[in-house]
Design an enzyme around this catalytic site. Structure first.
Site, PDB file in Angstrom:
ATOM      1  N   CYS A  85       0.843  -1.191   0.000  1.00  0.00           N
ATOM      2  CA  CYS A  85       0.000   0.000   0.000  1.00  0.00           C
ATOM      3  C   CYS A  85       0.886   1.252   0.000  1.00  0.00           C
ATOM      4  O   CYS A  85       1.933   1.281   0.637  1.00  0.00           O
ATOM      5  CB  CYS A  85      -0.901  -0.003   1.234  1.00  0.00           C
ATOM      6  SG  CYS A  85      -1.833   1.516   1.484  1.00  0.00           S
ATOM      7  N   CYS A 166      -7.415  -0.031   8.142  1.00  0.00           N
ATOM      8  CA  CYS A 166      -6.321   0.932   7.988  1.00  0.00           C
ATOM      9  C   CYS A 166      -5.966   1.494   9.348  1.00  0.00           C
ATOM     10  O   CYS A 166      -6.804   2.103  10.029  1.00  0.00           O
ATOM     11  CB  CYS A 166      -6.717   2.062   7.035  1.00  0.00           C
ATOM     12  SG  CYS A 166      -5.430   3.323   6.874  1.00  0.00           S
ATOM     13  N   GLN A 290      -7.445  20.139   7.993  1.00  0.00           N
ATOM     14  CA  GLN A 290      -6.317  19.265   8.317  1.00  0.00           C
ATOM     15  C   GLN A 290      -6.805  17.876   8.736  1.00  0.00           C
ATOM     16  O   GLN A 290      -7.785  17.754   9.474  1.00  0.00           O
ATOM     17  CB  GLN A 290      -5.487  19.867   9.444  1.00  0.00           C
ATOM     18  CG  GLN A 290      -4.741  21.127   9.051  1.00  0.00           C
ATOM     19  CD  GLN A 290      -3.426  20.845   8.332  1.00  0.00           C
ATOM     20  OE1 GLN A 290      -3.133  19.714   7.949  1.00  0.00           O
ATOM     21  NE2 GLN A 290      -2.622  21.882   8.133  1.00  0.00           N
ATOM     22  N   TYR A 319      -3.268  32.620   1.932  1.00  0.00           N
ATOM     23  CA  TYR A 319      -3.658  31.236   1.606  1.00  0.00           C
ATOM     24  C   TYR A 319      -4.573  30.737   2.723  1.00  0.00           C
ATOM     25  O   TYR A 319      -4.356  29.662   3.285  1.00  0.00           O
ATOM     26  CB  TYR A 319      -2.453  30.305   1.482  1.00  0.00           C
ATOM     27  CG  TYR A 319      -1.410  30.691   0.460  1.00  0.00           C
ATOM     28  CD1 TYR A 319      -1.621  30.467  -0.899  1.00  0.00           C
ATOM     29  CD2 TYR A 319      -0.199  31.247   0.854  1.00  0.00           C
ATOM     30  CE1 TYR A 319      -0.650  30.797  -1.835  1.00  0.00           C
ATOM     31  CE2 TYR A 319       0.776  31.583  -0.076  1.00  0.00           C
ATOM     32  CZ  TYR A 319       0.546  31.364  -1.422  1.00  0.00           C
ATOM     33  OH  TYR A 319       1.508  31.690  -2.329  1.00  0.00           O
ATOM     34  N   GLU A 340      -7.639  34.353  -0.172  1.00  0.00           N
ATOM     35  CA  GLU A 340      -7.692  33.005  -0.738  1.00  0.00           C
ATOM     36  C   GLU A 340      -8.171  33.102  -2.186  1.00  0.00           C
ATOM     37  O   GLU A 340      -9.066  33.901  -2.495  1.00  0.00           O
ATOM     38  CB  GLU A 340      -8.642  32.130   0.079  1.00  0.00           C
ATOM     39  CG  GLU A 340      -8.973  30.775  -0.498  1.00  0.00           C
ATOM     40  CD  GLU A 340      -7.751  29.906  -0.705  1.00  0.00           C
ATOM     41  OE1 GLU A 340      -7.587  29.418  -1.844  1.00  0.00           O
ATOM     42  OE2 GLU A 340      -6.970  29.722   0.243  1.00  0.00           O
ATOM     43  N   ASP A 388       0.452  30.105   4.739  1.00  0.00           N
ATOM     44  CA  ASP A 388       0.346  28.645   4.790  1.00  0.00           C
ATOM     45  C   ASP A 388       0.159  28.146   3.362  1.00  0.00           C
ATOM     46  O   ASP A 388      -0.943  27.735   2.965  1.00  0.00           O
ATOM     47  CB  ASP A 388      -0.827  28.235   5.686  1.00  0.00           C
ATOM     48  CG  ASP A 388      -0.917  26.719   5.878  1.00  0.00           C
ATOM     49  OD1 ASP A 388       0.002  26.005   5.426  1.00  0.00           O
ATOM     50  OD2 ASP A 388      -1.914  26.257   6.459  1.00  0.00           O
ATOM     51  N   CYS A 415       4.136  22.598   4.623  1.00  0.00           N
ATOM     52  CA  CYS A 415       4.047  21.140   4.535  1.00  0.00           C
ATOM     53  C   CYS A 415       5.194  20.561   3.717  1.00  0.00           C
ATOM     54  O   CYS A 415       5.203  19.360   3.435  1.00  0.00           O
ATOM     55  CB  CYS A 415       2.699  20.727   3.930  1.00  0.00           C
ATOM     56  SG  CYS A 415       2.413  21.387   2.271  1.00  0.00           S
TER      57      CYS A 415
END
Length: 462
Positions: A85, A166, A290, A319, A340, A388, A415
């Site tokens: 996976c 999972c 999130q 953002y 945004e 962000d 990220c």
């Protein structure tokens, strides 16, 4: 200049010492000639035998054949489909070692990409229980030998790997996915075939509100028709605890994008709700929210600490998406302005502000690099700017616009350590000094790491 010939060939078996992990979680080894080889499932400190699978000019990819000497940090991955996976990459590494690896990943990015040798990277904020954290599951449906299959894609492919459980999903998501999969098979609802663009059910998405126990089921279909819809819907309502919303999303495109543009409410409410801190958010099928709510609160606390708000500041949330960071900070700020580019997200942000009685926050639809200069000309000033961005980081024009507004601080949530390092270098060139970096492990057992840092405006030298 003579052409360099790689010292390995496809299909060749060689022994290697693994000296590190790549940003994707692959083991990294070097041949005697210094040629780099990437090996999934291999760990630093291990001596391994590998078979070369693909050779490029400066590196190769290989498959792990044998572990000759094992790392002390290796553990048996508890997930039975871990090696096939594509959802997790480092379940075979102890969680403490995962955090150390991710800290080093950030350090390496700042050294190699940002050229910032002395950046202080703090130990990542990890989870007490790094399992069952995801509040969103997107499961593709397909066909194999004429039968319906559903699962996650194998790494680097669209081959569906079926699973019965999972370990990083919220239990409610897991149970709902398995129940829907079994019911779809019973009702013989045709699943999608991406090769010939036929069939009906493409994906099932489940979202769960961790603090509210709301559950949303989204059925992504290849067209408007959903056979046996009433039977599927009635059994969903009967069997899924906490079910709040059932939505049909229509996606007719030949595309890897999961959701189409059109949503049809089949039952319940068009949104579910959840909290970050004491702020309540509405979550639609398209909302960015999130996936790890417990760590999101920890991340946002770090953002608040770095922002150092006194209640007198105007805060720009760039953002801003559905306004999560700006609204979380709002009670400590004089004013919040969000920007945004996605209109639906701006609508959601405005609705979230109204629902929480936050009247000193407003949200604008547009590109930040275009909106910020206009605001500056209108005399709008911000003491704190929060950015962000997506994985690609900030456009250089946006960084210039932020600098031109002359804030006291720029708080950067990222990220992707690589683009954060690049943008950190750009901001330091423009007169802002970074204090340090706080990684937050939002995605245990994967190679991903979130970071937050702050840049303080340096005083002009007289």
């Amino acid at each position: 200049m003579p052409k360099l010939i790689p010292p390995v060939k496809s299909g060749e078996s060689i022994e290697l010492m693994i000296t590190g992990l790549s940003h994707t979680g692959d083991g990294v080894g070097k041949t005697e000639e210094g040629f780099t080889v990437f090996i999934p499932l291999a760990l630093p400190g291990e001596r391994v035998r590998v078979k070369i699978a693909q050779v490029k000019k400066t590196y190769a990819h290989a498959r792990l054949e044998e572990i000759i000497a094992s790392s002390d940090e290796r553990v048996d991955a508890p997930c039975p489909v871990f090696e096939t996976c594509g959802g997790c990459q480092i379940q075979h590494l102890t969680y403490a070692a995962q955090l150390t690896m991710k800290q080093q990943q950030v350090i390496d990015a700042f050294r190699r990409i940002g050229g910032l040798e002395h950046t202080k990277v703090l130990p990542p904020i990890g989870m007490d229980n790094p399992w069952n954290y995801r509040n969103k599951a997107q499961v593709p449906f397909g066909q194999r030998n004429g039968k319906t299959v559903a699962g996650f894609y194998a790494a680097g492919s669209h081959q569906i790997v079926e699973f019965s459980h999972c370990m990083i999903q919220q239990p409610e998501n897991d149970r709902t996915i398995q129940w829907v999969k079994n019911r779809v098979k019973e009702l013989q609802i045709p699943s999608y075939n991406e090769k010939n663009h036929r069939g009906i059910l493409r994906h099932v998405m489940v979202r769960t509100g961790i603090h509210t126990n709301d559950v949303m089921v989204v059925l992504v279909t290849n067209g408007e028709h959903l056979p046996r819809k009433k039977e599927l819907l009635s059994s969903l309502i009967e069997k899924i605890p906490g079910l709040t919303s059932v939505v049909q999303n229509i996606n007719k495109r030949r595309s890897n994008v999961v959701l189409g543009n059109e949503n049809r409410l089949l039952w319940g409410d068009p949104v579910i709700h959840d909290y970050i801190g004491d702020v309540r958010f509405a979550i639609s099928p398209h909302s960015f929210f999130q996936v790890n709510p417990l760590q999101t609160e920890r991340l946002y606390r770090e953002v608040k600490n770095f922002a150092s708000l006194s209640g007198k500041e105007t805060v720009l949330d760039v953002y801003c998406g559905t306004g999560t960071i700006g609204l979380y900070l709002a009670k400590d700020a004089k004013r919040v302005l969000g920007i945004e580019s996605i209109a639906q997200a701006v609508d959601n942000a405005r609705e979230n502000a109204m629902a929480n009685d936050i009247h000193h926050a407003s949200f604008t639809c547009g590109k930040a690099e275009e909106v910020l200069p206009r605001w500056e000309q209108e005399g709008i000033r911000a003491q704190v700017i929060v950015v962000d961005p997506p994985r690609k980081g900030c456009e250089e024009r946006l960084l210039d616009a932020c600098v031109e507004m002359n804030p006291e601080r720029i708080v950067y949530v990222s990220c992707n350590p690589a683009t954060l390092a690049r943008d950190a270098s750009r901001l330091e060139e423009r007169g802002f000094q970074m204090r340090g970096v706080q990684p937050v492990d939002m995605f245990p057992h994967t190679n991903h790491i979130e970071c937050v840092t702050v840049f303080d405006r340096m005083e002009d030298k007289g």
